[in-house]
Design a protein around this motif. Sequence first.
Motif, PDB file in Angstrom:
ATOM      1  N   GLU A  60       0.970   6.300  -6.237  1.00  0.00           N
ATOM      2  CA  GLU A  60       0.054   5.607  -5.342  1.00  0.00           C
ATOM      3  C   GLU A  60       0.523   4.169  -5.155  1.00  0.00           C
ATOM      4  O   GLU A  60       0.798   3.475  -6.127  1.00  0.00           O
ATOM      5  CB  GLU A  60      -1.359   5.639  -5.935  1.00  0.00           C
TER       6      GLU A  60
ATOM      7  N   SER B  63      -4.715   1.570  -2.539  1.00  0.00           N
ATOM      8  CA  SER B  63      -5.901   2.348  -2.212  1.00  0.00           C
ATOM      9  C   SER B  63      -6.952   1.374  -1.699  1.00  0.00           C
ATOM     10  O   SER B  63      -6.827   0.163  -1.868  1.00  0.00           O
ATOM     11  CB  SER B  63      -6.385   3.141  -3.416  1.00  0.00           C
ATOM     12  N   PHE B  64      -7.955   1.910  -1.071  1.00  0.00           N
ATOM     13  CA  PHE B  64      -8.926   1.060  -0.391  1.00  0.00           C
ATOM     14  C   PHE B  64     -10.269   1.785  -0.367  1.00  0.00           C
ATOM     15  O   PHE B  64     -10.360   2.926   0.090  1.00  0.00           O
ATOM     16  CB  PHE B  64      -8.441   0.783   1.048  1.00  0.00           C
ATOM     17  N   SER B  65     -11.294   1.118  -0.835  1.00  0.00           N
ATOM     18  CA  SER B  65     -12.613   1.742  -0.891  1.00  0.00           C
ATOM     19  C   SER B  65     -13.308   1.653   0.462  1.00  0.00           C
ATOM     20  O   SER B  65     -13.356   0.585   1.077  1.00  0.00           O
ATOM     21  CB  SER B  65     -13.470   1.049  -1.951  1.00  0.00           C
TER      22      SER B  65
ATOM     23  N   PHE C 266     -12.030   0.088   9.486  1.00  0.00           N
ATOM     24  CA  PHE C 266     -11.235  -0.895   8.759  1.00  0.00           C
ATOM     25  C   PHE C 266      -9.808  -0.881   9.296  1.00  0.00           C
ATOM     26  O   PHE C 266      -9.235   0.190   9.502  1.00  0.00           O
ATOM     27  CB  PHE C 266     -11.193  -0.559   7.270  1.00  0.00           C
TER      28      PHE C 266
ATOM     29  N   GLU D  65       1.671  -7.237   1.368  1.00  0.00           N
ATOM     30  CA  GLU D  65       1.527  -6.673   0.041  1.00  0.00           C
ATOM     31  C   GLU D  65       0.080  -6.216  -0.225  1.00  0.00           C
ATOM     32  O   GLU D  65      -0.860  -6.998  -0.025  1.00  0.00           O
ATOM     33  CB  GLU D  65       1.889  -7.783  -0.946  1.00  0.00           C
ATOM     34  N   GLY D  66      -0.074  -4.998  -0.662  1.00  0.00           N
ATOM     35  CA  GLY D  66      -1.408  -4.505  -0.973  1.00  0.00           C
ATOM     36  C   GLY D  66      -2.228  -4.156   0.255  1.00  0.00           C
ATOM     37  O   GLY D  66      -3.394  -3.797   0.131  1.00  0.00           O
ATOM     38  N   ALA D  67      -1.629  -4.244   1.429  1.00  0.00           N
ATOM     39  CA  ALA D  67      -2.283  -3.850   2.677  1.00  0.00           C
ATOM     40  C   ALA D  67      -3.686  -4.442   2.812  1.00  0.00           C
ATOM     41  O   ALA D  67      -4.685  -3.729   2.878  1.00  0.00           O
ATOM     42  CB  ALA D  67      -2.326  -2.327   2.825  1.00  0.00           C
ATOM     43  N   PRO D  68      -3.776  -5.771   2.878  1.00  0.00           N
ATOM     44  CA  PRO D  68      -5.097  -6.398   2.973  1.00  0.00           C
ATOM     45  C   PRO D  68      -5.777  -6.100   4.307  1.00  0.00           C
ATOM     46  O   PRO D  68      -5.139  -5.700   5.274  1.00  0.00           O
ATOM     47  CB  PRO D  68      -4.790  -7.893   2.838  1.00  0.00           C
ATOM     48  N   LEU D  69      -7.075  -6.306   4.337  1.00  0.00           N
ATOM     49  CA  LEU D  69      -7.872  -6.110   5.554  1.00  0.00           C
ATOM     50  C   LEU D  69      -7.399  -7.055   6.650  1.00  0.00           C
ATOM     51  O   LEU D  69      -7.235  -8.251   6.421  1.00  0.00           O
ATOM     52  CB  LEU D  69      -9.342  -6.433   5.250  1.00  0.00           C
TER      53      LEU D  69
ATOM     54  N   GLN E 167     -12.637  -5.702  10.058  1.00  0.00           N
ATOM     55  CA  GLN E 167     -13.497  -4.543   9.880  1.00  0.00           C
ATOM     56  C   GLN E 167     -14.595  -4.630  10.920  1.00  0.00           C
ATOM     57  O   GLN E 167     -14.926  -5.709  11.393  1.00  0.00           O
ATOM     58  CB  GLN E 167     -14.069  -4.462   8.466  1.00  0.00           C
TER      59      GLN E 167
ATOM     60  N   THR F   5     -12.527   6.857  -0.655  1.00  0.00           N
ATOM     61  CA  THR F   5     -11.379   5.977  -0.879  1.00  0.00           C
ATOM     62  C   THR F   5     -10.196   6.452  -0.059  1.00  0.00           C
ATOM     63  O   THR F   5      -9.940   7.645   0.034  1.00  0.00           O
ATOM     64  CB  THR F   5     -11.002   5.965  -2.377  1.00  0.00           C
TER      65      THR F   5
ATOM     66  N   HIS G 297      -6.141   6.553   0.085  1.00  0.00           N
ATOM     67  CA  HIS G 297      -5.032   6.523  -0.879  1.00  0.00           C
ATOM     68  C   HIS G 297      -3.719   6.604  -0.121  1.00  0.00           C
ATOM     69  O   HIS G 297      -3.589   7.425   0.794  1.00  0.00           O
ATOM     70  CB  HIS G 297      -5.110   7.715  -1.820  1.00  0.00           C
TER      71      HIS G 297
END
Lengths: 573, 573
Positions: free
Chosen positions: A43, A46-48, A77, A84-88, A91, A565, A567
């Motif tokens: 993974e 991931s993103f809630s 979203f 990095e980390g695929a930020p928002l 939304q 979530t 993934h």
Amino acid sequence: TVAPLAAAPADDGQWLMPAKNYAATRYSAMNEITPANARNLREVFSFSLGVDKGQEAAPLVIGSTMVVVSAFPNHVFALDLAREGAPLKWQYDPKPVPAAAGVACCDVVNRGAAYADGKVVFNTLDGATIALDLATGKEVWRTQLGDIMKGESITMAPLIAGGKVLVGDSGGEFGVHGWLTALDLGTGKIAWRAYHTGPDDQALIGPQFHPFYAGDRGQNLGVKTWPSDAWRIGGGTMWGWIAYDPGTQTIFYGTGNPGPWNAQARPGDNKWTSGMFARDVNTGQARWFYQFTPHDEHDYDGINEQILLDMPFAGKMRPVIVRPERNGYFYVLDRRTGQVLSADPFGPVNSSSGVDLRTGRLMVNPAKETKLGQVVRDICPTASGAKDWNPSSFSPRTGLVYIPHENLCMDWMNLEVNYISGTPYVGAEVKMKPGPGGNRGALTAWDPVRRRPAWELPEDLPVWSGTVVTGGDLVFYGTMDGWFKAVDARTGALAWKTKLPSGIIGQPISYRGPDGHQYIAILSGVGGWAGGIVSGPLDPRDGSSALGFVQAMTDLPNRTTAGGTLHVFALAH
Amino acid sequence: TVAPLAAAPADDGQWLMPAKNYAATRYSAMNEITPANARNLREVFSFSLGVDKGQEAAPLVIGSTMVVVSAFPNHVFALDLAREGAPLKWQYDPKPVPAAAGVACCDVVNRGAAYADGKVVFNTLDGATIALDLATGKEVWRTQLGDIMKGESITMAPLIAGGKVLVGDSGGEFGVHGWLTALDLGTGKIAWRAYHTGPDDQALIGPQFHPFYAGDRGQNLGVKTWPSDAWRIGGGTMWGWIAYDPGTQTIFYGTGNPGPWNAQARPGDNKWTSGMFARDVNTGQARWFYQFTPHDEHDYDGINEQILLDMPFAGKMRPVIVRPERNGYFYVLDRRTGQVLSADPFGPVNSSSGVDLRTGRLMVNPAKETKLGQVVRDICPTASGAKDWNPSSFSPRTGLVYIPHENLCMDWMNLEVNYISGTPYVGAEVKMKPGPGGNRGALTAWDPVRRRPAWELPEDLPVWSGTVVTGGDLVFYGTMDGWFKAVDARTGALAWKTKLPSGIIGQPISYRGPDGHQYIAILSGVGGWAGGIVSGPLDPRDGSSALGFVQAMTDLPNRTTAGGTLHVFALAH
Ligand SMILES: O=C(O)c1cc(C(=O)O)c2c(n1)C(=O)C(=O)c1cc(C(=O)O)[nH]c1-2
Ligand SMILES: O=C(O)c1cc(C(=O)O)c2c(n1)C(=O)C(=O)c1cc(C(=O)O)[nH]c1-2
């Protein structure tokens, strides 16, 4: 060899619509991940989704942006894959009416968005279609299509084709008057609406309509094949999939079940329910229709996915539609006419004994016809079908269709029912149970030319996720207890699996990240009709709740928990 | 060298209480994962808690069972680590009263369970302590301790010591009469209760009480240091951490802030709030008390973690308590007496100018004293402290304490306030903002002997997760935007990070799996006081909402979403 319609263009690594392309192959040409290296998948982020209900959407990837729609309340979203980390990135909250949850038959799901022309388009459970600007997340337009007071909701993913946004309604269990509506992509204005019961002018049936079989010819069959006025509350919704042939500018899609479930209340063929339309995308005018399940007695909605292929049949290449149908048959239809070329069961079926290729008619088994006040036992498949909405994929490399499906049977009793606007209109008590063999689900690799499975993987639980197949010859799918699996597309051998936080009923995708590598994405979050016992709340002691599904799933709450979530996986590199 | 109290036994690879051991070191001796190989860490399974609220609990590992408690409604899940994918063994729903959520000051959190003697013991937000049988998940006993109608809730993790279950209440912002209660582990019967304000007999202050400083000596100070009867609604709750010395059978813990926040309504030292008790675990009788923040004016609850160490001081080994306190000082206290050996700021502090080591008294800065109807600006630290509840760890290998904390300042205005049972009793308007340097948080590796940081990592957001440190010299912690990080315990160098679905405010743990390998576990799920703007709902436009925290966190909703998931990591092997 079998090839997708040219409408499946060379793969650019994006994922712009849930079915990947207009031919609806859900095939990604990316081949970095293979059966040999899949065990190195891990993974990467991931993103809630912030809501623990059934998550059925396919994520989209447009350039370096990923877009995902949650279950009700349908938050959207946008994530920045280049960072990095695929930020928002942004939304969007459509603020749907809370009461919409009360008219969803089968959990408050949403099957995803579609992208074209700078716009992300999606539907809300309370009946709106909304276009957002991809760059900013700002609303471009919003059009109210459904009316929850009449029991109309929307759960399907729109298709954008020919400059139109195509949207169908849900509410077959609420006595709605089902339709497909086309909106102008630029403005959101309604271009046309085709109803799936009623007079020809409402059904957009006119001079261009040339159904293959005699039984579908005649005037106003959408009225005449119903008891008086019953067509007005006869269902025939459209909450599933649409494919598109740009060459002929034709859309192909199927219609939902007739309502109520108690079929004795509606003698007749109940056109145009549980069948398939070909329509001109520009005008909505019908070109042909074929009815999979005339006078449906078992809730065999016809809204499943259709894949557009060019395939040898009886020695010649034919433009076809292949379709694993809810009533249990894998249909191959001629795309030009709606003629049934073949129809073979891909799971246990006893509610019918096949399709009469001369008349095109399903041969109903009288022993499994439903009765008022009397339980008819062991009908296969169940109301939810040999497969439900969750879509198959097709690989041009293997020529196989990867069908995620169920193996359940049911007991059914018809009940008297009265129509009250906006409330359930069902008229049946159903209890489901495992089908022959005891495995409640399976992944079947179907060979459409040889008309039989190449291989099959039984699963203990119904397979309620979609599949995706890749150029690396892997098929990805998920289980309702949370295993996300990759299997060899040629053999079915397990190449990799990982345990996600909640059961999986989403649609996997494969895309090329900004770094050039292949990524796989999926939502976890159990629910939908089959998983309502977890995402509910429903009472597991009442086997007939969730329209009879609970009885077959009483172990699910001991095997997974509600979630929601996104993934994303890639090889360690 | 600095060593933990012998109460930190050799590591058996389990994790039976949130602080790992009675000395509360949160040190795992496991050393398979190191700074050199941490980049091979990957998620091995995850599990959805089914509720998207702040997840603060430490998972427990007992043999091959993992136990985790969710945020309200406080579901308990037991997972079988010996089976593939760690499936559910059992789950337990305490069915707490929904109204409990209305008396939680700072999100509906729960800090975890504790295990002893076959029983998993945890608290519910609505004020019950419950013991479950580890093998079956069946309730062994349930004792109601708090009364939500009076504003009492429970969020802390119990400590099991000397055959007693130790539980404190929350509600310092609701005018409760704070307490610590001991229950018999076998039966759940209440053994003793010590109140933290009021007469000596209620505070369990008697002949054994020998406070080190003169200011804590005298009769009924819990009454006399308050305006008449104000002690009855004076707070002094206990929602944090307890350590235990089995040799002397003494528990050590601190007390919450005095209420209301408007300190002008309660002239006096307001004993025994915002201080620390040593008590006989068997009887509850106090042995000593030390008050970190007499007459607290800034909500400096004294409930943070204390770590029991044996440490050189002024040339000799001393049995000490080290404690990064909310008021901004890292205290070293003599464990036998409560004498302050040192108190050094570990972050920016201007609300006081140090601790007078002769009297033990905090030297308050008059310029930052709060005023009725007048805004006092730029007070550091904030009401939430230089650090809040989220616990530090200590490594005997490095001799360092790893402090996850905040760097915020605030503007404060006192307001008139009336007490109404069961409703907020605060009397202040507060607005928080980033502290000096602009980074809102930090991870500080504090050297308790040299009385200064060995290294420090600034973080943009408040660090609201706990830390764990391992025999492989890694410190694990999480950020509120969802990064789970491992840094080198000697240098702070980043060894690995991964992006989890929601912000992290949980307590990481390290354990030995049934396969002999080292695993790391953490919950994601943003919330708590600092994250209420996401787990809320709160209005981001009102900076003073969430008791003033929202103002400092308006960017958080653009950086993470609410969630609730357990994550477990190991090296690829
Ligand atoms: O007739 C309808 O309008 C309608 C709507 C929906 C829906 O919108 O989700 C489902 C069904 N029917 C249905 O028959 C069905 O099996 C089904 C499964 C699911 C699901 O999301 O798991 N939805 C629906
Ligand atoms: O005085 C109290 O009773 C009380 C209770 C709690 C709690 O129970 O969570 C917090 C606080 N105070 C508090 O001051 C505080 O900073 C705080 C932070 C948090 C959290 O979970 O993030 N809880 C609490």
